[in-house]
Design a protein around this motif. Structure first.
Motif, PDB file in Angstrom:
ATOM      1  N   ARG A 101       6.436   0.235   2.020  1.00  0.00           N
ATOM      2  CA  ARG A 101       6.624  -0.942   1.156  1.00  0.00           C
ATOM      3  C   ARG A 101       7.542  -1.972   1.799  1.00  0.00           C
ATOM      4  NH1 ARG A 101       7.249   2.220  -4.546  1.00  0.00           N
ATOM      5  NH2 ARG A 101       5.063   2.159  -5.176  1.00  0.00           N
ATOM      6  N   ARG A 102       8.551  -1.472   2.536  1.00  0.00           N
ATOM      7  CA  ARG A 102       9.528  -2.409   3.087  1.00  0.00           C
ATOM      8  C   ARG A 102       9.193  -2.874   4.513  1.00  0.00           C
ATOM      9  NH1 ARG A 102      11.579  -5.946   4.528  1.00  0.00           N
ATOM     10  NH2 ARG A 102      13.738  -6.651   4.508  1.00  0.00           N
ATOM     11  N   ARG A 113      -0.864  -5.576   2.277  1.00  0.00           N
ATOM     12  CA  ARG A 113      -2.075  -4.763   2.112  1.00  0.00           C
ATOM     13  C   ARG A 113      -3.252  -5.370   2.877  1.00  0.00           C
ATOM     14  NH1 ARG A 113      -4.013  -3.562  -3.886  1.00  0.00           N
ATOM     15  NH2 ARG A 113      -4.119  -5.822  -3.890  1.00  0.00           N
ATOM     16  N   LYS A 114      -3.282  -6.672   2.964  1.00  0.00           N
ATOM     17  CA  LYS A 114      -4.408  -7.324   3.652  1.00  0.00           C
ATOM     18  C   LYS A 114      -4.575  -6.791   5.072  1.00  0.00           C
ATOM     19  CE  LYS A 114      -6.039 -11.791   5.322  1.00  0.00           C
ATOM     20  NZ  LYS A 114      -5.814 -13.248   5.363  1.00  0.00           N
ATOM     21  N   VAL A 115      -3.470  -6.726   5.818  1.00  0.00           N
ATOM     22  CA  VAL A 115      -3.596  -6.281   7.212  1.00  0.00           C
ATOM     23  C   VAL A 115      -3.935  -4.788   7.276  1.00  0.00           C
ATOM     24  CG1 VAL A 115      -2.229  -8.084   8.329  1.00  0.00           C
ATOM     25  CG2 VAL A 115      -1.065  -6.047   7.452  1.00  0.00           C
ATOM     26  N   TRP A 153      -7.112  -3.336   9.251  1.00  0.00           N
ATOM     27  CA  TRP A 153      -6.871  -2.271  10.240  1.00  0.00           C
ATOM     28  C   TRP A 153      -7.731  -1.046   9.935  1.00  0.00           C
ATOM     29  CZ3 TRP A 153      -4.873   2.587   9.123  1.00  0.00           C
ATOM     30  CH2 TRP A 153      -4.535   3.368  10.236  1.00  0.00           C
ATOM     31  N   ALA A 154      -7.768  -0.635   8.668  1.00  0.00           N
ATOM     32  CA  ALA A 154      -8.536   0.561   8.287  1.00  0.00           C
ATOM     33  C   ALA A 154     -10.023   0.368   8.588  1.00  0.00           C
ATOM     34  CB  ALA A 154      -8.316   0.889   6.811  1.00  0.00           C
ATOM     35  N   ASN A 155     -10.544  -0.834   8.375  1.00  0.00           N
ATOM     36  CA  ASN A 155     -11.947  -1.113   8.709  1.00  0.00           C
ATOM     37  C   ASN A 155     -12.214  -0.870  10.189  1.00  0.00           C
ATOM     38  OD1 ASN A 155     -12.375  -1.902   6.084  1.00  0.00           O
ATOM     39  ND2 ASN A 155     -12.181  -4.103   6.510  1.00  0.00           N
ATOM     40  N   VAL A 180      -3.634   3.763   2.526  1.00  0.00           N
ATOM     41  CA  VAL A 180      -2.969   2.597   3.112  1.00  0.00           C
ATOM     42  C   VAL A 180      -3.731   1.308   2.770  1.00  0.00           C
ATOM     43  CG1 VAL A 180      -3.996   2.394   5.447  1.00  0.00           C
ATOM     44  CG2 VAL A 180      -1.535   2.125   5.149  1.00  0.00           C
ATOM     45  N   SER A 181      -5.036   1.438   2.504  1.00  0.00           N
ATOM     46  CA  SER A 181      -5.841   0.255   2.147  1.00  0.00           C
ATOM     47  C   SER A 181      -5.543  -0.233   0.731  1.00  0.00           C
ATOM     48  CB  SER A 181      -7.339   0.579   2.223  1.00  0.00           C
ATOM     49  OG  SER A 181      -7.683   1.017   3.492  1.00  0.00           O
ATOM     50  N   GLU A 182      -5.025   0.650  -0.096  1.00  0.00           N
ATOM     51  CA  GLU A 182      -4.779   0.309  -1.499  1.00  0.00           C
ATOM     52  C   GLU A 182      -3.307   0.047  -1.822  1.00  0.00           C
ATOM     53  OE1 GLU A 182      -7.026  -0.412  -3.684  1.00  0.00           O
ATOM     54  OE2 GLU A 182      -8.537   0.012  -2.165  1.00  0.00           O
ATOM     55  N   MET A 183      -2.446   0.253  -0.820  1.00  0.00           N
ATOM     56  CA  MET A 183      -1.006   0.220  -1.066  1.00  0.00           C
ATOM     57  C   MET A 183      -0.456  -1.219  -1.029  1.00  0.00           C
ATOM     58  SD  MET A 183       1.802   1.660   1.564  1.00  0.00           S
ATOM     59  CE  MET A 183       1.068   0.529   2.745  1.00  0.00           C
ATOM     60  N   GLU A 184       0.183  -1.619  -2.094  1.00  0.00           N
ATOM     61  CA  GLU A 184       0.859  -2.919  -2.060  1.00  0.00           C
ATOM     62  C   GLU A 184       2.165  -2.758  -1.296  1.00  0.00           C
ATOM     63  OE1 GLU A 184       1.108  -4.450  -6.141  1.00  0.00           O
ATOM     64  OE2 GLU A 184      -0.412  -5.860  -5.433  1.00  0.00           O
ATOM     65  N   CYS A 185       2.418  -3.670  -0.406  1.00  0.00           N
ATOM     66  CA  CYS A 185       3.621  -3.528   0.424  1.00  0.00           C
ATOM     67  C   CYS A 185       4.052  -4.905   0.948  1.00  0.00           C
ATOM     68  CB  CYS A 185       3.344  -2.579   1.598  1.00  0.00           C
ATOM     69  SG  CYS A 185       2.032  -3.145   2.675  1.00  0.00           S
TER      70      CYS A 185
END
Ligand SMILES: [Fe+2]
Ligand SMILES: [Fe+2]
Length: 266
Positions: free
Chosen positions: A199-200, A205-207, A211-213, A244-249
């Protein structure tokens, strides 16, 4: 002396070794990686002065380290490449890193060290463009993948197509856990040791989604971060990519509250 490494991959010719317990004292736990391909040798994210001596001893078991081919640095942090001056003086290795850091890393090398070199520090740095690059290594290559803003603005990750291992730098890092030499066994129980860091330190999340794609197009058996436990096997790799694709950070979580004049003293 170096602690015994964990063998992540070994087919007799090509080896990936991980050190998880070389950091002593107050430095944050971190993993360092030694890749061997026949007579060729490379380090990934070797760290600073804390880990220089045990890592160089360990690498010396496989070859004369002065002949080391590469030191790969995912980004510019002290726990990644703080001892660049030592590797530059004691080996012939090229330092492979993002072009964003190629002109800043020479600041870590003293004038004395520079005067010992036949060429300039900059000549020893392979500057990888934002799109990434493949770097020939022994009979194979290592793929420098773009992983910018995760967390550094110029951030690479390293994919080994022989071992099918993705060395993910700070992405997937976990802190404060135990038994970091073991892979993650229960993903849900592992989340609390990752979430605060991500988170910090991770930008957004966009990147992570982008990245996951990219990673889903690779054949990945294992994702191995620079801190904490690794993700082994297709099911665990998939769990991490989904999480990691769903995590707000990072900037996803920022509000005006985070940008106020401070009133406290440290
Ligand atoms: Fe970092
Ligand atoms: Fe780190």
């Amino acid at each position: 002396m170096a602690a015994e490494p964990i063998v992540l991959f070994d087919n007799g010719h090509h080896k990936c070794l991980m050190f998880d317990s070389l950091v002593t004292g107050e430095g944050v736990q971190s993993n360092q990686f030694l890749i061997v391909d026949g007579k060729h040798e490379a380090l990934i994210d070797p760290g600073g002065d804390l880990t220089y001596t045990p890592l160089s001893v360990a690498a010396s078991r496989y070859m004369n380290i002065s002949d080391m081919d590469y030191v790969f640095a995912s980004h510019q942090d002290p726990d990644i490449i703080g001892a660049i001056d030592r590797w530059i003086v004691h080996t012939r290795a090229k330092i492979v890193t993002s072009k964003l850091w190629a002109r800043f890393l020479p600041h870590l090398v003293s004038g004395y060290v520079t005067s010992q070199l036949s060429g300039s520090v900059y000549d020893r740095i392979v500057s990888v463009p934002d799109a990434g690059a493949n770097v020939k290594f022994g009979d194979s290559y290592l793929q420098c993948l773009p992983a910018h803003f995760m967390h550094s603005v110029g951030n690479l990750q390293f994919y080994d197509p022989v071992a099918k291992i993705l060395f993910s730098g700070d992405l997937g890092a976990s802190l404060g856990g135990e038994d970091d030499h073991l892979p993650v066994a229960d993903f849900d129980k592992h989340i609390p040791s990752m979430i605060g860091f991500h988170r910090r330190y991770i930008a957004s999340r966009k990147v992570c989604r982008l990245w996951a794609n990219m990673v889903r197009e690779l054949d990945v058996d294992m994702i191995v971060p620079q801190h904490g436990k690794r993700f082994e096997g297709p099911a665990m790799v998939e769990r991490f990519l989904d999480w990691v694709s769903e995590m707000e950070c990072g900037i996803d979580l920022m509000t005006q509250e985070h940008y106020q004049r401070p009133i406290d003293y440290v």
